[in-house]
Design an enzyme around this catalytic site. Structure first.
Site, PDB file in Angstrom:
ATOM      1  N   GLY A   1       9.515   2.850   0.599  1.00 31.76           N
ATOM      2  CA  GLY A   1       9.582   1.873   1.710  1.00 31.76           C
ATOM      3  C   GLY A   1       8.564   0.960   1.363  1.00 31.76           C
TER       4      GLY A   1
ATOM      5  N   CYS B   1       0.996   5.529  -1.053  1.00 29.14           N
ATOM      6  CA  CYS B   1       1.169   4.053  -0.611  1.00 29.14           C
ATOM      7  C   CYS B   1       1.053   3.205  -1.844  1.00 29.14           C
ATOM      8  CB  CYS B   1       0.202   3.670   0.317  1.00 29.14           C
ATOM      9  SG  CYS B   1       0.340   1.817   1.035  1.00 29.14           S
ATOM     10  N   LEU B   2       2.080   2.161  -1.858  1.00 31.00           N
ATOM     11  CA  LEU B   2       1.925   1.135  -3.138  1.00 31.00           C
ATOM     12  C   LEU B   2       0.842   0.213  -3.037  1.00 31.00           C
ATOM     13  CD1 LEU B   2       5.912   0.172  -3.030  1.00 31.00           C
ATOM     14  CD2 LEU B   2       4.465   1.712  -4.714  1.00 31.00           C
TER      15      LEU B   2
ATOM     16  N   GLU C   1       5.315   2.713   7.564  1.00 33.69           N
ATOM     17  CA  GLU C   1       5.742   1.555   7.460  1.00 33.69           C
ATOM     18  C   GLU C   1       5.301   0.350   8.736  1.00 33.69           C
ATOM     19  OE1 GLU C   1       6.041   0.506   4.645  1.00 33.69           O
ATOM     20  OE2 GLU C   1       6.996   2.386   3.998  1.00 33.69           O
TER      21      GLU C   1
ATOM     22  N   HIS D   1       1.698  -0.647   8.834  1.00 33.70           N
ATOM     23  CA  HIS D   1       1.341  -1.643   7.924  1.00 33.70           C
ATOM     24  C   HIS D   1       1.779  -2.870   8.582  1.00 33.70           C
ATOM     25  CE1 HIS D   1       0.649  -0.103   3.970  1.00 33.70           C
ATOM     26  NE2 HIS D   1       1.716   0.617   3.644  1.00 33.70           N
TER      27      HIS D   1
HETATM   28  O1  GNR Z   1       6.457   5.140  -1.686  1.00 28.18           O
HETATM   29  C1  GNR Z   1       6.045   5.518  -0.799  1.00 28.18           C
HETATM   30  N1  GNR Z   1       6.171   6.998  -0.582  1.00 28.18           N
HETATM   31  C2  GNR Z   1       5.491   7.515   0.353  1.00 28.18           C
HETATM   32  C3  GNR Z   1       5.192   8.872   0.464  1.00 28.18           C
HETATM   33  C4  GNR Z   1       4.896   9.398   1.546  1.00 28.18           C
HETATM   34  C5  GNR Z   1       4.557   8.926   2.917  1.00 28.18           C
HETATM   35  C6  GNR Z   1       5.130   7.662   2.819  1.00 28.18           C
HETATM   36  C7  GNR Z   1       5.329   6.935   1.761  1.00 28.18           C
HETATM   37  S1  GNR Z   1       5.328   5.300   1.760  1.00 28.18           S
HETATM   38  C8  GNR Z   1       5.185   4.700   0.291  1.00 28.18           C
HETATM   39  C9  GNR Z   1       5.606   3.316   0.027  1.00 28.18           C
HETATM   40  C10 GNR Z   1       4.693   2.364   0.716  1.00 28.18           C
HETATM   41  O2  GNR Z   1       3.441   2.333   0.457  1.00 28.18           O
HETATM   42  N2  GNR Z   1       5.096   1.818   1.808  1.00 28.18           N
HETATM   43  O3  GNR Z   1       4.302   1.312   2.428  1.00 28.18           O
HETATM   44 NI    NI Z   2       2.325   1.908   2.347  1.00 25.97          NI
END
Ligand code: GNR
Ligand code: NI
Length: 180
Positions: free
Chosen positions: A46, A96-97, A139, A142
């Site tokens: 995501g 989270c990225l 998401e 965010h």
């Molecule tokens: O890649 C992502 N993996 C994930 C794993 C568990 C719960 C949420 C996520 S979202 C994350 C990508 C991201 O940072 N989205 O904002």
């Molecule tokens: Ni995230």
């Protein structure tokens, strides 16, 4: 298409509240295309526009593709609103990225209903459970300036932010796509 740079915590820009999209036009579709490319490139499931320094209420997701990039099923959410949250809670180890190499348990409602506009600006409603429910809540957070570390204890959150600061200084994770 272009890959976008991802902001890393504790960048203040991750705390901005994103604005509602007024009209789903070509420029919004281009943002979604670029976000999706960026998400696939970084193996995320995501991505919220806030993470690429675009403060509009846009989310892309794909929880279907495998490690070879097969079985892609992109999902687009413009102006997503969580209209219902189930009573039952679920713990998921989130990543989270914007917080590279950090994983921790977050408790959230196990199910939710989300209302949004799709790629063509058409309204839809989706009942979510499992990873889909966790991811869409992550998401939408965010878009409201919230990262998953904000759901942890202050001690854990401070530990995570200190660790990321040190990585930033050493440029440990410095890749073209990350904005540090
Ligand atoms: O890649 C992502 N993996 C994930 C794993 C568990 C719960 C949420 C996520 S979202 C994350 C990508 C991201 O940072 N989205 O904002
Ligand atoms: Ni995230």
């Amino acid at each position: 298409m272009a890959t976008l740079k991802i902001l890393m915590a504790a960048d203040e820009r991750l705390k901005k509240v994103a604005q509602k999209v007024e009209k789903v036009d070509l420029s919004v579709q281009k943002i979604m295309d670029d976000m999706l490319e960026t998400m696939y490139k970084t193996n995320g499931i995501g991505l919220a526009a806030t993470q690429v320094n675009i403060h509009q209420r846009i989310v892309v997701m794909d929880i279907s593709f495998d490690e070879n990039g097969n079985g892609k099923k992109p999902m687009y959410f413009i102006n997503p609103e969580i209209t219902k949250r189930g009573k039952e809670l679920n713990v998921y180890q989130e990543g989270c990225l914007s917080l590279p190499n950090i994983f921790d348990d977050v408790e959230r409602p196990a199910t939710c209903t989300v209302k949004a506009l799709d790629y063509n600006g058409k309204a839809f409603t989706l009942e979510c459970d499992g990873l889909l429910a966790t991811c869409i809540q992550h998401e939408v957070d965010h878009l409201d300036g919230i990262i998953f570390a904000d759901h942890l204890s202050r001690l854990k959150r401070n530990r995570i932010l200190t660790k990321l600061q040190k990585c930033k200084k050493r440029k440990e994770y410095s890749q073209e796509i990350f904005n540090y």
